[in-house]
Design an enzyme around this catalytic site. Sequence first.
Site, PDB file in Angstrom:
ATOM      1  N   ARG A  63       0.817  -1.229   0.000  1.00 11.60           N
ATOM      2  CA  ARG A  63       0.000   0.000   0.000  1.00 11.60           C
ATOM      3  C   ARG A  63       0.843   1.268   0.000  1.00 11.60           C
ATOM      4  NH1 ARG A  63      -0.450  -3.203   4.300  1.00 11.60           N
ATOM      5  NH2 ARG A  63       0.200  -2.490   6.355  1.00 11.60           N
ATOM      6  N   GLU A  71      -5.665  -0.910   6.237  1.00  8.28           N
ATOM      7  CA  GLU A  71      -4.785  -2.084   6.268  1.00  8.28           C
ATOM      8  C   GLU A  71      -3.585  -1.802   7.174  1.00  8.28           C
ATOM      9  OE1 GLU A  71      -4.536  -5.129   2.808  1.00  8.28           O
ATOM     10  OE2 GLU A  71      -2.680  -3.992   2.658  1.00  8.28           O
ATOM     11  N   HIS A  93     -25.231  15.251  -1.872  1.00  8.91           N
ATOM     12  CA  HIS A  93     -26.588  14.857  -2.256  1.00  8.91           C
ATOM     13  C   HIS A  93     -26.866  13.392  -1.947  1.00  8.91           C
ATOM     14  CE1 HIS A  93     -27.470  18.703  -4.178  1.00  8.91           C
ATOM     15  NE2 HIS A  93     -26.160  18.716  -4.426  1.00  8.91           N
TER      16      HIS A  93
HETATM   17  O1  F6P Z   1      -4.407  -8.978   0.534  1.00 14.13           O
HETATM   18  C1  F6P Z   1      -3.669  -7.913   0.944  1.00 14.13           C
HETATM   19  C2  F6P Z   1      -2.421  -7.719   0.151  1.00 14.13           C
HETATM   20  O2  F6P Z   1      -1.404  -8.500   0.662  1.00 14.13           O
HETATM   21  C3  F6P Z   1      -2.053  -6.255   0.142  1.00 14.13           C
HETATM   22  O3  F6P Z   1      -1.333  -5.867   1.238  1.00 14.13           O
HETATM   23  C4  F6P Z   1      -1.337  -6.129  -1.134  1.00 14.13           C
HETATM   24  O4  F6P Z   1      -1.259  -4.785  -1.536  1.00 14.13           O
HETATM   25  C5  F6P Z   1      -2.183  -6.987  -2.036  1.00 14.13           C
HETATM   26  O5  F6P Z   1      -2.581  -8.057  -1.222  1.00 14.13           O
HETATM   27  C6  F6P Z   1      -1.529  -7.464  -3.292  1.00 14.13           C
HETATM   28  O6  F6P Z   1      -0.394  -8.226  -3.034  1.00 14.13           O
HETATM   29  P1  F6P Z   1       0.633  -8.555  -4.187  1.00 14.13           P
HETATM   30  O7  F6P Z   1       1.196  -7.282  -4.698  1.00 14.13           O
HETATM   31  O8  F6P Z   1       1.676  -9.415  -3.550  1.00 14.13           O
HETATM   32  O9  F6P Z   1      -0.108  -9.283  -5.275  1.00 14.13           O
END
Ligand code: F6P
Length: 544
Positions: free
Chosen positions: A269, A354, A386
């Site tokens: 993230r 998260e 709205h």
């Molecule tokens: O399910 C959560 C997660 O692990 C996130 O933290 C992450 O961004 C996403 O899945 C995708 O993970 P990846 O980039 O390893 O496919």
Amino acid sequence: MSGKPSSWEEWKALERHHAEIDGRHLRDLFADDEERGARMSLDVLDLYADFSKNRITDETLDLLRRLAERAGLRAGIEAMFSGEKINVTENRAVLHVALRAPRDEVIEVDGENVVPTVHTVLDAMADFADRIRSGAWKGHTGKRIKNVINVGIGGSDLGPAMAYEALKKFSERSMTFQFVSNVDATAFAEAVHGLDPAETLFIICSKTFTTLETLANAHTARRWTLDALGDEAAVAKHFVAVSTNADEVSAFGIDTANMFEMWDWVGGRYSYDSAIGLSLMIAIGPDGFRDMLAGFRAMDEHFRTAPLEENLPATLGLIGLWYNDFFGAQTQSILPYNQYLWRLTSYLQQLDMESNGKSVDRDGAPIDDYQTGPIVWGQPGTNGQHAYYQLIHQGTKLIPCDFIGFAKPSNDLGDHHEYLMANCLAQTEALAFGKTAEEVRAEGVAEEQVAHRTFQGNHPTTTLLVKNELTPHILGQIIALYEHKVFTQGWIWRINSFDQWGVELGKVLAKRIIPELQAKDEPALAHDGSTNELIRRFRRYRGA
Ligand code: F6P
């Protein structure tokens, strides 16, 4: 720093202070202090933040800052920026700030400076993006690439998707950009509808390269491409990958020469400044992308160096914590008055929820007497007005809101921008000051209607007034602001904001259920009664 924050004297001082503040109305706080509107603000980079319409006094801010000091926030910031392994459950450094560090900076992980490798990847991305944009990179049949489809989910989707929408004005309009994340085949089917595989590039983004949704979509993309182009060699021209996992990338069939590296010290993230942002870089060009990184970097430096009194991310974090932990507010609404930011709140949901949706502290002790991360939600203004603002104005819940407005429009048409911003400002005014029963009566409203038309007010808001229009640099500042706000809160709550074990169980259970849904013969089910029944019915309705 150890011990529960709720046991610290600084926390208890805030509890006592809350008892004093709780009965005070923003109307009175403003009436008592004419300077409040100008004083309770920070002017940082391209952002002017007005936090005077919050249920705070100077003393509140002082007490909150003391809490941050007690929590060792300053040391925490240094620990992150210097590459300490503050993601303790995964024994990893947390270095998204290295993704925007200048070439000559030194940031070491396990004795190795990571900045040169960041720039090597950025340069490779820039070279690739330029070749796609100029048409020098050709598809398998010699056609130019016109469509870019990012395949990824969570942090491998939301960042580039949000930022592409935010910066669409700066994007290459002769190309199309799409983001496929959901394993629902509709996402893929609609994304490729009407596209020519010979003109389409897939960027498979997955830090782990093991994520079920992404791999399912990637395999479907591969079939779609090869069905049309009929030659395995086409994969090399139509697929590139972004990952830490070279083995899985090659097992999928993508040459690792076409893989852009990322690192375990970048959380999903927090990753769209890395090669996860390749689709965005192709859209806005390497210069635009670097400009965005410079915006992130400027906010990083501010966060790292500004004293707490002048520190915008820390201040927003502390104000959020004030409502979350002392007023019992469950949610935080983010309301951008900018259509280009229509995906910002979805992005911030992952960033915040998260990161800070945790109920054990860094030492593994349960957190049972204070609240951690809020529920983040919202939509661009004025649409939200709205739809659900009614509840914010007159409902029974306390919902602190961040309003984000821009001094300059991205598209200057007639009076639109003044209408938009008048609404933004009017909402914060109405939320804070409301309308008393006396004011309603003075308008001649019938007595039985008065209660319905009274606005209690005292609803807290923070307004971020951006001094310019939305640009890559400004987007970088805004996103880094929220990253560091989330950091501030997580650090004080003593949680690890950088792992996400909570998403694992569902993934494991889904892998168990897949064969049960697909089995030819009725499978023996050993779930709970509800799940067993739902599986049986699904199979029946599906015609298994
Ligand atoms: O399910 C959560 C997660 O692990 C996130 O933290 C992450 O961004 C996403 O899945 C995708 O993970 P990846 O980039 O390893 O496919």
